[in-house]
Design an enzyme around this catalytic site. Structure first.
Site, mmCIF file in Angstrom:
data_model
loop_
_atom_site.group_PDB
_atom_site.id
_atom_site.type_symbol
_atom_site.label_atom_id
_atom_site.label_comp_id
_atom_site.label_asym_id
_atom_site.label_seq_id
_atom_site.Cartn_x
_atom_site.Cartn_y
_atom_site.Cartn_z
ATOM 1 C CG ASP A 31 -2.151 0.898 1.041
ATOM 2 O OD1 ASP A 31 -3.152 0.484 0.443
ATOM 3 O OD2 ASP A 31 -2.071 2.049 1.491
ATOM 4 C CE1 TYR A 70 -6.817 18.184 -2.852
ATOM 5 C CE2 TYR A 70 -4.569 18.801 -2.270
ATOM 6 C CZ TYR A 70 -5.785 19.116 -2.835
ATOM 7 O OH TYR A 70 -5.979 20.356 -3.399
ATOM 8 C CG HIS A 85 -4.094 -4.235 0.156
ATOM 9 N ND1 HIS A 85 -3.309 -3.840 -0.903
ATOM 10 C CD2 HIS A 85 -4.204 -3.139 0.967
ATOM 11 C CE1 HIS A 85 -2.957 -2.567 -0.749
ATOM 12 N NE2 HIS A 85 -3.489 -2.119 0.377
#
Length: 396
Positions: free
Chosen positions: A181, A315, A371
């Site tokens: 990740d 972001y 994951h």
């Protein structure tokens, strides 16, 4: 703050009382008949988890278990961002020649992901040829018990700088890394920025792309004539599912994290549903217990920066044209790279794609796992790290 201080998790009674009150006042949405998982987390699951959280879940029990980990805090000066307080687990091995290993988590995980592999890495069986590791597992700034970032622009380069300085402070002038990740992207940028310190990087989220005639001509030609394995032929299926059905969260967190943050900060049930969906969808049938789910979510509820802060990395890294997520998915030279392919990760690509990322010295394909490799398949991940960094491994 002293240079390095021991740290103990201690959530105040007032925070626990506030959580209990919010759970008691929660209002759940309705649900369509036979919706299943198609629309997101099922109502019955959220009702069960909310009831258990409110009436039976014992945070103090899990807090005590967390506090058995050797935890510390230190202040790191990050260029243009001032001082960042970093929480981390640091488990040293008794083996003299142990290898320093930095383990970096992502979202919606935390430093807890290291717990199942910690003993396996630091304490190989007596007489075993397997390497031992000194393990460092920090909470990312804006996550867990690390401090909040109050300025715009804290992207992958700043996370990389923070952890490079952390390892240097601990006396590890050279070290290796493991990440999935965001941990994959951060350690990849560390490979780019600090190749003389970072000896090798192992990742379990493979975000490579098809070989290009212009950037990897030899690999491109090989891929044209190579016979694809059955795995390679089906690899795009899982990736396609994620892009079509499972990535809406990413667009929201990468574009308007503040708006979503209000809901996650205010509603523990909303936060639970938001994270629970990912824990279920992103794993390979892993049998999550209610206690596991609620402990993972509670780390966000009780985090120093608050759950909204953890969204901002999406972001910042998405807009960083120099050291953002795009750069982490392209060729980075000089630092040896290890790849572990798990079939239910978010991105599953042909093996040739992974080789566009850097000088691959180790690669494995797994029959199961998703994951959260360190949590779902700890023995598999440790086996790969031992092979990669062992005497006969490519990164020895």
């Amino acid at each position: 703050m002293a240079l390095i201080e021991p740290f103990t998790v201690s959530v105040t009674d007032s925070k626990l009382s506030q959580l209990s009150q919010k759970l008691s006042l929660s209002t759940l949405s309705d649900e369509l008949d036979d919706a299943g998982w198609d629309y997101g987390a099922p109502l019955a699951d959220i009702q069960r988890l909310t009831k258990y959280w409110k009436e039976q879940y014992d945070w103090r029990k899990h807090e005590a278990e967390i506090n058995r980990l050797p935890q510390f805090k230190t202040s790191i000066e990050v260029d243009k961002f001032g001082t960042v307080d970093v929480h981390f687990v640091h488990q040293k091995s008794d083996v003299e020649a142990a290898i320093p290993l930095l383990f970096v988590h992502g979202w919606p995980g935390s430093f807890l992901e290291v717990t199942k592999i910690l003993h396996l890495l630091t304490s190989p069986p007596a007489g075993s040829p397997n390497p031992a590791f000194h393990v460092v597992a920090p909470s990312l700034p804006n996550f867990g018990f690390s401090s909040a970032i109050r300025q715009r622009g804290f992207s992958l380069g700043q996370y990389a700088e923070t952890f490079q300085k952390l390892m240097q402070r601990l006396g590890y002038t050279q070290y290796v890394t493991q990440g999935g990740d965001w941990g994959m992207m951060i350690t990849r940028i560390m490979s780019l920025l600090y190749p003389t310190s970072l000896r090798a990087c192992h990742i379990n989220l493979i975000r490579g792309h098809a070989p290009s005639l212009f950037s990897q001509p030899w690999l491109y030609v090989q891929s044209l004539f190579a016979k694809q394995s059955e795995r390679d032929q089906t690899a795009h299926g899982r990736t396609g599912w994620f892009l079509q059905e499972g990535s809406g969260y990413r667009h929201e967190q990468a574009t308007k994290p503040q708006t979503l943050g209000y809901a996650l900060a205010d509603s523990p049930v909303g936060l639970l549903a938001w994270i629970y969906e990912k824990l279920r969808d992103w794993t390979d049938g892993y049998p999550w217990t209610d206690d596991e789910i609620l402990t993972w979510v509670s780390i966000y509820v009780f985090s120093e920066a608050g759950p909204a802060a953890s969204l901002r990395i999406y972001y910042e890294a998405g807009r960083d044209q120099k050291l953002g997520r795009g750069r982490s998915e392209t060729w980075i030279p000089r630092v040896k790279l290890g790849l572990s392919h798990f079939p239910k990760d978010l991105t599953v690509v042909p093996k040739s794609y992974g080789r566009t990322l850097g000088p691959v010295v180790f690669e494995s394909e797994k029959e199961r796992g998703g994951h959260f490799a360190a949590w779902e398949c700890p023995e598999e991940l440790v086996r790969d790290l031992r092979k990669m960094f062992g005497k006969m491994g490519g990164a020895a």
